[in-house]
Design an enzyme around this catalytic site. Structure first.
Site, PDB file in Angstrom:
ATOM      1  CB  CYS A   7      -1.032  -0.106   1.107  1.00 21.75           C
ATOM      2  SG  CYS A   7      -0.126  -0.073   2.898  1.00 21.75           S
ATOM      3  NE  ARG A  13      -4.403   1.582   1.824  1.00 25.08           N
ATOM      4  CZ  ARG A  13      -4.413   2.195   0.503  1.00 25.08           C
ATOM      5  NH1 ARG A  13      -5.339   2.293  -0.342  1.00 25.08           N
ATOM      6  NH2 ARG A  13      -3.382   3.123   0.669  1.00 25.08           N
ATOM      7  CG  ASP A 123      -5.401   5.713   2.677  1.00 27.54           C
ATOM      8  OD1 ASP A 123      -5.265   5.298   3.752  1.00 27.54           O
ATOM      9  OD2 ASP A 123      -4.662   6.561   2.080  1.00 27.54           O
TER      10      ASP A 123
HETATM   11  P1  4NP Z   1      -1.692   2.771   4.202  1.00 29.79           P
HETATM   12  O1  4NP Z   1      -2.581   4.191   4.852  1.00 29.79           O
HETATM   13  O2  4NP Z   1      -1.030   3.041   2.622  1.00 29.79           O
HETATM   14  O3  4NP Z   1      -2.891   1.858   3.987  1.00 29.79           O
HETATM   15  O4  4NP Z   1      -0.768   2.245   4.988  1.00 29.79           O
HETATM   16  C1  4NP Z   1      -1.774   5.446   4.702  1.00 29.79           C
HETATM   17  C2  4NP Z   1      -0.878   5.566   5.868  1.00 29.79           C
HETATM   18  C3  4NP Z   1      -0.090   6.803   5.844  1.00 29.79           C
HETATM   19  C4  4NP Z   1      -0.398   7.747   4.719  1.00 29.79           C
HETATM   20  C5  4NP Z   1      -1.300   7.458   3.874  1.00 29.79           C
HETATM   21  C6  4NP Z   1      -2.153   6.352   3.968  1.00 29.79           C
HETATM   22  N1  4NP Z   1       0.135   9.122   5.061  1.00 29.79           N
HETATM   23  O5  4NP Z   1      -0.107  10.082   4.116  1.00 29.79           O
HETATM   24  O6  4NP Z   1       1.036   9.216   5.891  1.00 29.79           O
END
Ligand code: 4NP
Length: 156
Positions: A7, A13, A123
């Site tokens: 991800c 995720r 997300d």
């Molecule tokens: P992930 O979610 O891609 O599912 O781990 C996110 C975690 C952090 C961020 C964005 C999405 N961020 O912008 O820091």
């Protein structure tokens, strides 16, 4: 079989997908090598988001010990299948591919449930608990399908 979940941050995720698939693999006595990574460097070295850990535990999955890392080109050699959560992860991973063999390893994870639809796992980072539960349910179904396919030798 070696499976990598990818991800953006590797704190919501993909660690959840890793934890769910690990648990199911254990329950089915399947020997899989499972890992996860983020396309960004935002959260390298961190455990999953507190909300992910809490939601996963509520659903019987412990991801508290996982540590975020960044996706790297070498992962194309080290994994058989690379599941991405959304279109942006997919493009970012494909951008590092060096040949067709690499490209062919990369898939949108929800295509296991809805073939060729390229649906994203949303997300949950900027939302509330509902979003985390929705993501858990999507990934739980997708991972169940992956296990079924492995058992029927029809994953690749
Ligand atoms: P992930 O979610 O891609 O599912 O781990 C996110 C975690 C952090 C961020 C964005 C999405 N961020 O912008 O820091």
């Amino acid at each position: 079989m070696r499976i990598l979940m990818v991800c953006l941050g590797n704190i919501c995720r993909s660690p959840l997908a890793e934890g769910i698939l690990r648990k199911k693999a254990e329950e089915h006595a399947l020997e899989l090598f499972i890992d996860s990574a983020g396309t960004s460097n935002f959260h390298i070295g961190e455990n999953p988001d507190k909300r992910t850990i809490k939601n996963a535990l509520k659903n019987g999955v412990d991801v508290s010990m996982l540590v975020a890392r960044q996706f790297k080109a070498k992962d194309f050699e080290e994994f058989d299948i690379i599941y991405t959560m959304d279109h942006s992860n997919y493009s970012n991973v494909i951008a590092l591919a060096k040949n067709d063999a690499h490209i062919n390893k990369v898939r949108m994870i929800l295509n296991e449930l809805h073939p060729n639809k390229n649906m994203p796992v949303p997300d949950p980072y900027f939302g509330g608990e509902e979003g985390f539960q929705h993501v858990f349910e999507l990934l739980d179904k997708a991972c169940e399908k992956i296990i079924e396919k492995i058992k029927h030798n029809s994953l690749i």
